[in-house]
Design a protein around this motif. Sequence first.
Motif, PDB file in Angstrom:
ATOM      1  N   UNK A 239       0.772  -1.113   0.236  1.00  0.00           N
ATOM      2  CA  UNK A 239      -0.120   0.041  -0.036  1.00  0.00           C
ATOM      3  C   UNK A 239       1.012   1.363   0.058  1.00  0.00           C
ATOM      4  N   UNK A 240       1.937   1.135   0.850  1.00  0.00           N
ATOM      5  CA  UNK A 240       2.933   2.488   0.804  1.00  0.00           C
ATOM      6  C   UNK A 240       3.494   2.605  -0.397  1.00  0.00           C
ATOM      7  N   UNK A 241       4.077   1.345  -1.119  1.00  0.00           N
ATOM      8  CA  UNK A 241       4.851   1.571  -2.234  1.00  0.00           C
ATOM      9  C   UNK A 241       3.875   2.140  -3.362  1.00  0.00           C
ATOM     10  N   UNK A 242       2.521   1.689  -3.331  1.00  0.00           N
ATOM     11  CA  UNK A 242       1.756   2.225  -4.548  1.00  0.00           C
ATOM     12  C   UNK A 242       1.418   3.673  -4.380  1.00  0.00           C
ATOM     13  N   UNK A 243       1.070   4.023  -2.888  1.00  0.00           N
ATOM     14  CA  UNK A 243       0.852   5.524  -2.822  1.00  0.00           C
ATOM     15  C   UNK A 243       2.198   6.391  -3.085  1.00  0.00           C
ATOM     16  N   UNK A 244       3.415   5.887  -2.788  1.00  0.00           N
ATOM     17  CA  UNK A 244       4.636   6.631  -3.037  1.00  0.00           C
ATOM     18  C   UNK A 244       4.754   6.654  -4.718  1.00  0.00           C
ATOM     19  N   UNK A 245       4.313   5.670  -5.546  1.00  0.00           N
ATOM     20  CA  UNK A 245       4.740   5.967  -6.739  1.00  0.00           C
ATOM     21  C   UNK A 245       3.494   6.567  -7.379  1.00  0.00           C
ATOM     22  N   UNK A 246       2.471   7.097  -6.826  1.00  0.00           N
ATOM     23  CA  UNK A 246       1.583   7.928  -7.284  1.00  0.00           C
ATOM     24  C   UNK A 246       0.221   7.265  -7.658  1.00  0.00           C
ATOM     25  N   UNK A 247       0.116   6.115  -7.029  1.00  0.00           N
ATOM     26  CA  UNK A 247      -1.057   5.250  -7.355  1.00  0.00           C
ATOM     27  C   UNK A 247      -2.337   5.715  -6.913  1.00  0.00           C
ATOM     28  N   UNK A 248      -2.478   6.495  -5.670  1.00  0.00           N
ATOM     29  CA  UNK A 248      -3.509   7.156  -5.319  1.00  0.00           C
ATOM     30  C   UNK A 248      -4.246   8.408  -6.390  1.00  0.00           C
ATOM     31  N   UNK A 249      -3.277   9.116  -6.880  1.00  0.00           N
ATOM     32  CA  UNK A 249      -3.736  10.156  -7.798  1.00  0.00           C
ATOM     33  C   UNK A 249      -3.999   9.533  -9.179  1.00  0.00           C
ATOM     34  N   UNK A 250      -3.507   8.461  -9.358  1.00  0.00           N
ATOM     35  CA  UNK A 250      -3.801   7.732 -10.626  1.00  0.00           C
ATOM     36  C   UNK A 250      -5.347   7.109 -10.701  1.00  0.00           C
ATOM     37  N   UNK A 251      -5.726   6.595  -9.354  1.00  0.00           N
ATOM     38  CA  UNK A 251      -7.188   6.120  -9.235  1.00  0.00           C
ATOM     39  C   UNK A 251      -7.859   7.296  -9.282  1.00  0.00           C
ATOM     40  N   UNK A 252      -7.767   8.384  -8.415  1.00  0.00           N
ATOM     41  CA  UNK A 252      -8.694   9.443  -8.354  1.00  0.00           C
ATOM     42  C   UNK A 252      -8.726  10.078  -9.855  1.00  0.00           C
ATOM     43  N   UNK A 253      -7.666  10.327 -10.455  1.00  0.00           N
ATOM     44  CA  UNK A 253      -7.810  10.823 -12.095  1.00  0.00           C
ATOM     45  C   UNK A 253      -8.707  10.001 -12.710  1.00  0.00           C
TER      46      UNK A 253
END
Length: 413
Positions: free
Chosen positions: A328-342
């Motif tokens: 979860x931390x690795x995905x967030x650090x790589x910009x995964x949250x922003x990708x899903x929100x976009x």
Amino acid sequence: RTHPVGKQKRGKTKQEQVASYPRGEIYILVPERRLLHPQLRWPRDAMSSMRDVLQNKDLLKVILRANPPEQDSIRALHCAKWVRKDWFPLAKGVLEDPAWRESFDKEAEFFLRQVPLLGILNAVGDEMQDNITRLVSGMRTYRAHPRVQEAGCKALAELAHHPNVAAAIVDAGGLAVVVEAMSAHEAQAGVQEQGCRALQSTFGDFEAAIAAARGIAAVVTAMKTHQGCPFVQQYGCKTLENVANAGFVASIMGADGICAVLTAITAHPEHGFRALQELARDYTTAVAIVAVGGIPVALTAMETHKSAHVQQLGCAVLENLACNNANQTAIASAGGIAAVVTAMRTHAGQGHEGLQEMGCRALGNLGWSDLALQKRIKDEGGEGVVKAAVTAAGATAKCVDSGYRLLGKLARV
């Protein structure tokens, strides 16, 4: 192949039987270890030299069928230690004779013209089984000819779409002959494409047979060798998806299938994401995918390919990869949250309910228990897109369930 064979005795092992064979007799055996012709036998007193054997056209034809010149026929002629060395130049000359090669190639071309007739579905019952048997047998006989192998794999692929026919193909050894074709002609894109297609078409209860025939390794090799061939990537990813769904994830990992799928995602994200999603359902595999750099590959594909379908598959992959705090931390650090929100913001509204559901589920896994990640989801606009998703007219039940669960956590941040 040629083997010195005598009258077998019961109760002996294969090695003991071979040791007890008379040294003056020669039988010609096919790979299935069955006698090709009962009359192909020459006792020592009836054979003055190997030249007499080589001059027998019927025998040579059998040798050529079972061991084409491209498949090291000279070694196949080595019957036992008592074969005289001066026979081998003669054997080599006969087998490499252009006339014999031309005859063999003509037979292969004739069989190639028969393949479409053997691959039709009009036949039923014993006739269908006979057609499949002839098709598999012909592919084995002319295994040195890539065009025959490509056409044979294509026919098996079209037949395998039908469950009853697929079972007959497996029983006739069709999966094994497809894998043999792919292994013998790795550089031929057409053979690899149709081979992967045949394997991915044989789905249902036959994934274990694919794994037993070493089909997983053959598919992975094809995907790595022909990265620029879209159909090899498509059929290969689908085969790995089917096999992973049947529980053979460890076999895929052992064949380095993860790297092959990640490479396919770059140019063919739709097919690669489906396979990766199935692989990431397994906890150990999800950890391994992150370890080999799967997160940046997935996010790059989502950024490059903006279609709603690719975004939905990308969110589904991220949902499965977010299986523990480290991922979860690795995905967030790589910009995964922003990708899903976009993705959710870009494709809001009717017609994209599946994407909204996968987005809510992905964000829900990312913010499952880590307060820092929950705050990050809220700061990057995740709360707003989730509210819009759960209140939409066509919101699915899973979207509403996962969305409101996440909103309850975000409200306490």
